[in-house]
Design a protein around this motif. Structure first.
Motif, PDB file in Angstrom:
ATOM      1  N   HIS A   1     -10.134  17.377  -5.741  1.00  4.10           N
ATOM      2  CA  HIS A   1     -11.363  17.492  -6.533  1.00  4.10           C
ATOM      3  C   HIS A   1     -11.708  16.159  -7.193  1.00  4.10           C
ATOM      4  CE1 HIS A   1     -12.463  21.696  -6.127  1.00  4.10           C
ATOM      5  NE2 HIS A   1     -11.168  21.948  -6.044  1.00  4.10           N
ATOM      6  N   GLU A   2     -10.701  15.440  -7.650  1.00  7.49           N
ATOM      7  CA  GLU A   2     -10.960  14.125  -8.236  1.00  7.49           C
ATOM      8  C   GLU A   2     -11.474  13.144  -7.181  1.00  7.49           C
ATOM      9  OE1 GLU A   2      -7.231  13.292 -10.185  1.00  7.49           O
ATOM     10  OE2 GLU A   2      -7.889  14.275 -12.049  1.00  7.49           O
TER      11      GLU A   2
ATOM     12  N   ARG B   1      -5.652  21.399 -13.437  1.00  5.74           N
ATOM     13  CA  ARG B   1      -4.688  20.581 -14.176  1.00  5.74           C
ATOM     14  C   ARG B   1      -4.093  21.382 -15.338  1.00  5.74           C
ATOM     15  NH1 ARG B   1      -7.922  17.004 -15.435  1.00  5.74           N
ATOM     16  NH2 ARG B   1      -7.890  15.737 -13.555  1.00  5.74           N
TER      17      ARG B   1
ATOM     18  N   VAL C   1      -6.017  19.264  -7.368  1.00  2.40           N
ATOM     19  CA  VAL C   1      -6.536  18.407  -8.451  1.00  2.40           C
ATOM     20  C   VAL C   1      -6.927  17.057  -7.853  1.00  2.40           C
ATOM     21  CG1 VAL C   1      -5.933  17.097 -10.535  1.00  2.40           C
ATOM     22  CG2 VAL C   1      -5.288  19.508 -10.354  1.00  2.40           C
ATOM     23  N   LYS C   2      -6.026  16.481  -7.071  1.00  2.00           N
ATOM     24  CA  LYS C   2      -6.312  15.178  -6.449  1.00  2.00           C
ATOM     25  C   LYS C   2      -7.526  15.256  -5.530  1.00  2.00           C
ATOM     26  CE  LYS C   2      -1.664  13.298  -6.702  1.00  2.00           C
ATOM     27  NZ  LYS C   2      -0.607  12.577  -6.014  1.00  2.00           N
TER      28      LYS C   2
ATOM     29  N   HIS D   1     -16.628  19.470  -9.530  1.00  2.00           N
ATOM     30  CA  HIS D   1     -15.310  18.914  -9.215  1.00  2.00           C
ATOM     31  C   HIS D   1     -14.547  18.503 -10.466  1.00  2.00           C
ATOM     32  CE1 HIS D   1     -15.637  19.290  -4.954  1.00  2.00           C
ATOM     33  NE2 HIS D   1     -16.783  18.636  -4.942  1.00  2.00           N
ATOM     34  N   GLU D   2     -15.235  17.947 -11.445  1.00  2.00           N
ATOM     35  CA  GLU D   2     -14.535  17.561 -12.668  1.00  2.00           C
ATOM     36  C   GLU D   2     -14.054  18.794 -13.431  1.00  2.00           C
ATOM     37  OE1 GLU D   2     -17.129  14.860 -14.752  1.00  2.00           O
ATOM     38  OE2 GLU D   2     -16.809  13.276 -13.268  1.00  2.00           O
TER      39      GLU D   2
ATOM     40  N   ALA E   1     -11.095  20.341 -11.432  1.00  2.00           N
ATOM     41  CA  ALA E   1      -9.882  19.530 -11.596  1.00  2.00           C
ATOM     42  C   ALA E   1      -9.250  19.791 -12.961  1.00  2.00           C
ATOM     43  CB  ALA E   1     -10.204  18.045 -11.423  1.00  2.00           C
ATOM     44  N   TRP E   2     -10.070  19.875 -13.988  1.00  2.66           N
ATOM     45  CA  TRP E   2      -9.565  20.170 -15.337  1.00  2.66           C
ATOM     46  C   TRP E   2      -8.882  21.533 -15.375  1.00  2.66           C
ATOM     47  CZ3 TRP E   2     -12.797  23.790 -18.270  1.00  2.66           C
ATOM     48  CH2 TRP E   2     -12.200  24.175 -19.480  1.00  2.66           C
TER      49      TRP E   2
END
Length: 163
Positions: A118-119, A159, A115-116, A151-152, A155-156
């Motif tokens: 991709h953010e 998450r 997640v980190k 990426h957003e 990440a979602w």
């Protein structure tokens, strides 16, 4: 005396050299982040264990396969702008905002780290966008938009596994 002919042809795509250089430098940071995240994701694919093994193993494979294609697109855009694309671990380590992971984390820690990652890629892509936009570099803007969306969304989705 005849002049020797220059075998290189000047790039004349409607974007000045200084603007192309600034965009290429930003894309080089993105390439470093993308490659570092690719490597981390591939590592986690190989080493994940636990009750969610099959789900995460397959998901990580999908992610690193997409990332392998993405690094090529970013590198080729840098080349189209007239600059060399970074391609060594040393260059990536110097340019990337993503830290390497020591050892083999447990499965959900892997998800958190991805997640980190991709953010971080999203932040880097977003930081380059205004430079490309100001230079009217639509192909780079399009590439950056695609990377941001991917990426957003990723990440979602990752998450969501943590909730």
């Amino acid at each position: 005396m005849a002049k020797s002919k220059d075998k290189t042809l000047k790039i004349d795509i409607g974007i000045g050299k200084d603007e192309r250089k600034a965009i290429a430098e930003g894309l080089s940071r993105l390439l470093a982040d993308e490659y570092t995240l690719y490597l981390k994701t591939h590592n986690f694919h190989w080493n994940v264990t636990g009750p969610m093994f099959n789900t995460l193993h397959l998901m990580f494979e999908t992610h690193y396969t997409e990332a392998a294609l993405a690094v090529d697109l970013v590198a080729e855009r840098i080349r189209a702008l007239g600059f060399p694309a970074p391609g060594t671990y040393q260059q990536y380590a110097a340019l990337s905002s993503i830290e390497e992971t020591e050892g083999v984390p447990e499965a959900m820690a892997m998800v958190r780290l991805l997640v980190k990652g991709h953010e971080a890629c999203a932040r880097t892509a977003r930081s380059v966008f205004p430079v490309a936009e100001a230079a009217h570099d639509e192909p780079s803007c399009d590439l950056l938009t695609q990377r941001l969306q991917l990426h957003e969304k990723t990440a979602w989705m990752l998450r969501s596994l943590l909730e």
